[in-house]
Design an enzyme around this catalytic site. Structure first.
Site, PDB file in Angstrom:
ATOM      1  N   ASN A 253     -10.135  -0.077   0.502  1.00 37.45           N
ATOM      2  CA  ASN A 253      -8.682   0.016   0.446  1.00 37.45           C
ATOM      3  C   ASN A 253      -8.211  -0.507  -0.919  1.00 37.45           C
ATOM      4  OD1 ASN A 253      -5.923  -0.413   0.696  1.00 37.45           O
ATOM      5  ND2 ASN A 253      -6.047  -1.329   2.742  1.00 37.45           N
TER       6      ASN A 253
ATOM      7  N   CYS B 174       0.816  -1.226   0.000  1.00 36.47           N
ATOM      8  CA  CYS B 174       0.000   0.000   0.000  1.00 36.47           C
ATOM      9  C   CYS B 174       0.845   1.269   0.000  1.00 36.47           C
ATOM     10  CB  CYS B 174      -0.944   0.007   1.196  1.00 36.47           C
ATOM     11  SG  CYS B 174      -2.017  -1.429   1.253  1.00 36.47           S
TER      12      CYS B 174
ATOM     13  N   HIS C 105      -3.294   7.086   3.354  1.00 41.62           N
ATOM     14  CA  HIS C 105      -3.713   5.824   2.748  1.00 41.62           C
ATOM     15  C   HIS C 105      -5.124   5.507   3.256  1.00 41.62           C
ATOM     16  CE1 HIS C 105      -3.962   1.865   1.277  1.00 41.62           C
ATOM     17  NE2 HIS C 105      -3.746   1.257   2.425  1.00 41.62           N
TER      18      HIS C 105
HETATM   19  N1  COA Z   1     -18.557  -8.915   9.590  1.00 43.78           N
HETATM   20  C1  COA Z   1     -18.987  -9.232  10.815  1.00 43.78           C
HETATM   21  N2  COA Z   1     -18.184  -9.650  11.791  1.00 43.78           N
HETATM   22  C2  COA Z   1     -16.867  -9.731  11.521  1.00 43.78           C
HETATM   23  C3  COA Z   1     -16.341  -9.401  10.249  1.00 43.78           C
HETATM   24  C4  COA Z   1     -17.260  -9.007   9.270  1.00 43.78           C
HETATM   25  N3  COA Z   1     -16.852  -8.659   8.035  1.00 43.78           N
HETATM   26  N4  COA Z   1     -15.003  -9.570  10.279  1.00 43.78           N
HETATM   27  C5  COA Z   1     -14.685  -9.989  11.519  1.00 43.78           C
HETATM   28  N5  COA Z   1     -15.814 -10.085  12.263  1.00 43.78           N
HETATM   29  C6  COA Z   1     -15.929 -10.497  13.652  1.00 43.78           C
HETATM   30  C7  COA Z   1     -14.754 -11.320  14.104  1.00 43.78           C
HETATM   31  O1  COA Z   1     -14.927 -12.669  13.753  1.00 43.78           O
HETATM   32  C8  COA Z   1     -14.812 -11.105  15.598  1.00 43.78           C
HETATM   33  O2  COA Z   1     -15.797 -11.944  16.155  1.00 43.78           O
HETATM   34  P1  COA Z   1     -15.548 -12.657  17.569  1.00 43.78           P
HETATM   35  O3  COA Z   1     -15.374 -11.539  18.548  1.00 43.78           O
HETATM   36  O4  COA Z   1     -16.795 -13.433  17.734  1.00 43.78           O
HETATM   37  O5  COA Z   1     -14.312 -13.482  17.377  1.00 43.78           O
HETATM   38  C9  COA Z   1     -15.311  -9.665  15.742  1.00 43.78           C
HETATM   39  O6  COA Z   1     -15.931  -9.349  14.486  1.00 43.78           O
HETATM   40  C10 COA Z   1     -14.208  -8.672  16.024  1.00 43.78           C
HETATM   41  O7  COA Z   1     -13.156  -8.942  15.131  1.00 43.78           O
HETATM   42  P2  COA Z   1     -11.848  -8.106  15.129  1.00 43.78           P
HETATM   43  O8  COA Z   1     -10.908  -8.632  14.093  1.00 43.78           O
HETATM   44  O9  COA Z   1     -11.334  -7.939  16.532  1.00 43.78           O
HETATM   45  O10 COA Z   1     -12.417  -6.692  14.642  1.00 43.78           O
HETATM   46  P3  COA Z   1     -11.674  -5.350  14.559  1.00 43.78           P
HETATM   47  O11 COA Z   1     -12.389  -4.316  15.319  1.00 43.78           O
HETATM   48  O12 COA Z   1     -10.183  -5.479  14.775  1.00 43.78           O
HETATM   49  O13 COA Z   1     -11.871  -4.986  13.011  1.00 43.78           O
HETATM   50  C11 COA Z   1     -10.668  -5.001  10.962  1.00 43.78           C
HETATM   51  C12 COA Z   1     -11.341  -5.837  12.034  1.00 43.78           C
HETATM   52  C13 COA Z   1     -10.088  -5.919   9.914  1.00 43.78           C
HETATM   53  C14 COA Z   1     -11.701  -4.076  10.339  1.00 43.78           C
HETATM   54  C15 COA Z   1      -9.541  -4.160  11.626  1.00 43.78           C
HETATM   55  O14 COA Z   1      -8.715  -4.971  12.409  1.00 43.78           O
HETATM   56  C16 COA Z   1      -8.698  -3.438  10.633  1.00 43.78           C
HETATM   57  O15 COA Z   1      -9.159  -2.580   9.903  1.00 43.78           O
HETATM   58  N6  COA Z   1      -7.383  -3.744  10.600  1.00 43.78           N
HETATM   59  C17 COA Z   1      -6.475  -3.117   9.681  1.00 43.78           C
HETATM   60  C18 COA Z   1      -6.591  -3.794   8.354  1.00 43.78           C
HETATM   61  C19 COA Z   1      -5.955  -3.019   7.248  1.00 43.78           C
HETATM   62  O16 COA Z   1      -6.088  -1.839   7.172  1.00 43.78           O
HETATM   63  N7  COA Z   1      -5.247  -3.729   6.369  1.00 43.78           N
HETATM   64  C20 COA Z   1      -4.644  -3.190   5.247  1.00 43.78           C
HETATM   65  C21 COA Z   1      -3.465  -2.390   5.595  1.00 43.78           C
HETATM   66  S1  COA Z   1      -2.761  -1.652   4.194  1.00 43.78           S
END
Ligand code: COA
Length: 331
Positions: free
Chosen positions: A283, A113, A253
């Protein structure tokens, strides 16, 4: 050293829009969860027969038109992408051929990215030293083709598109004033596509294990992103002899509104100066910053003399920021 600036921008996204409601039909998720955790409402998805070079070509045409530059005048074409048409030949070769950029040198650059920022920083050195005059830097991705559409933790986050910028010598004291680029290979496995390279060449097994798709430790990447965005932006500003109070426009980004909001809060910059379009695109990796840049430039958010900062992070891990004194007049 010659001052180097951005003299034209362009962007292109494929026609097809995939909304959060469409995703509800594909995986166990819902619009409310996606919007509240990421800010994303919809993203554009390339047709199965459309390679990334097509998106890059379309963005490049618009950038060249904006710069009023003929493709034959290009000295250098850099394409930043993690979803090239092929492992080789480079997508830059394919795009240059379609454009008719006959005298240009070119190559692909991979910094996930952060790719567009690495691309402009690289191209600018050739111009600053007088080796080249006209460079085209493109960030393009078809991430939809490397997503596991059964993994709700990743497939909701990404989209396809391309953005491009033409770099040229500009009036002294304008253009790129400072950069900061960095990487930390220790975090490489946090965001990766493990299959298809020389470590795990494509096989029936790698396909069955979905190793040709993005694997991500979401919350680890989240924490890294929030920390690094502020750090790298401040370092680049420092190298330019400027502070956060001098910034007129911040182009981060476009990964997640919560990441952007947290970084903005840490930096203490007015949210009104921050360009956010990820609600419409998701993204787009290397394409996110140049698409947001193009929209900011075309909508009149960037004015002659403005201090603009682009800041990004991504797989690698990589990060970077560039400070630009906007040298273009008018919209
Ligand atoms: N819809 C519904 N529930 C979802 C889900 C979705 N699309 N994706 C994950 N969940 C659930 C998980 O399974 C988890 O359930 P559990 O508590 O029963 O295990 C719960 O939601 C929380 O998951 P978690 O991963 O802790 O959520 P989060 O608040 O960290 O959000 C992201 C997840 C991916 C949105 C977040 O971590 C993020 O944006 N990370 C950065 C990713 C990124 O930017 N990557 C590219 C970089 S260039």
């Amino acid at each position: 050293m010659v001052s180097v600036g951005i003299v034209g921008t362009g962007s292109y996204v494929p026609e097809k829009v995939l909304t959060n409601f469409d995703l509800e039909q594909m995986v166990d998720t819902n619009d409310q969860w996606i919007v509240s955790r990421t800010g994303i409402k919809e993203r554009h998805i390339a047709a199965p027969e459309t390679p990334v070079s097509e998106l890059c070509y379309q963005a490049a045409l618009r950038a060249l038109e904006d710069a009023k530059l003929a493709p034959e005048e290009l000295d250098l074409v850099i394409v930043a992408t993690i979803t090239p048409d092929f492992v080789f030949p480079a997508t830059a070769c394919l795009v240059a051929e379609r454009l008719g950029a006959k005298k240009a040198a070119g190559f692909d650059l991979q910094a996930a990215c952060t790719g567009f920022l690495y691309g402009v920083a690289t191209a600018a050195q050739f111009i600053a030293t007088g080796i080249y005059k006209n460079a085209l830097v493109i960030g393009g991705e078809t991430l939809s083709k490397i997503l596991n559409w059964e993994d709700r933790g990743t497939c909701i986050l990404f989209g396809d598109g391309a953005g491009a910028a033409v770099l040229q010598p500009v009036e002294e004291g304008y253009g790129f004033l400072g950069y900061d680029l960095g990487m930390d290979g220790a975090g490489g496995s946090l965001l990766a596509m493990p299959g298809g390279g020389s470590m795990h060449p494509a096989s029936a097994e790698t396909v069955a294990k979905k190793m040709h798709t993005i694997q991500m430790a979401g919350s680890e990447v989240f924490k890294f992103a929030v920390r690094i965005m502020g750090e790298t932006a401040l370092k680049a500003l420092d190298k330019a002899g400027l502070g956060i109070g001098d910034v007129d426009c911040l182009i981060p980004h476009q990964a997640n509104t919560r990441i952007v909001d947290a970084a903005v809060k840490r930096l203490g910059i007015d949210a009104g100066k921050v360009v956010v379009n990820l609600d419409r695109y998701g993204n787009m990796s290397a394409a996110s910053i140049p698409v947001a840049l193009d929209e900011a430039a075309r909508s009149g958010r960037l004015n002659y003399g403005d201090i603009m900062v682009m800041v990004g992070f991504g797989g690698g891990l990589t990060w970077g920021a560039a400070v630009v004194k906007w040298s273009k007049r008018g919209v």
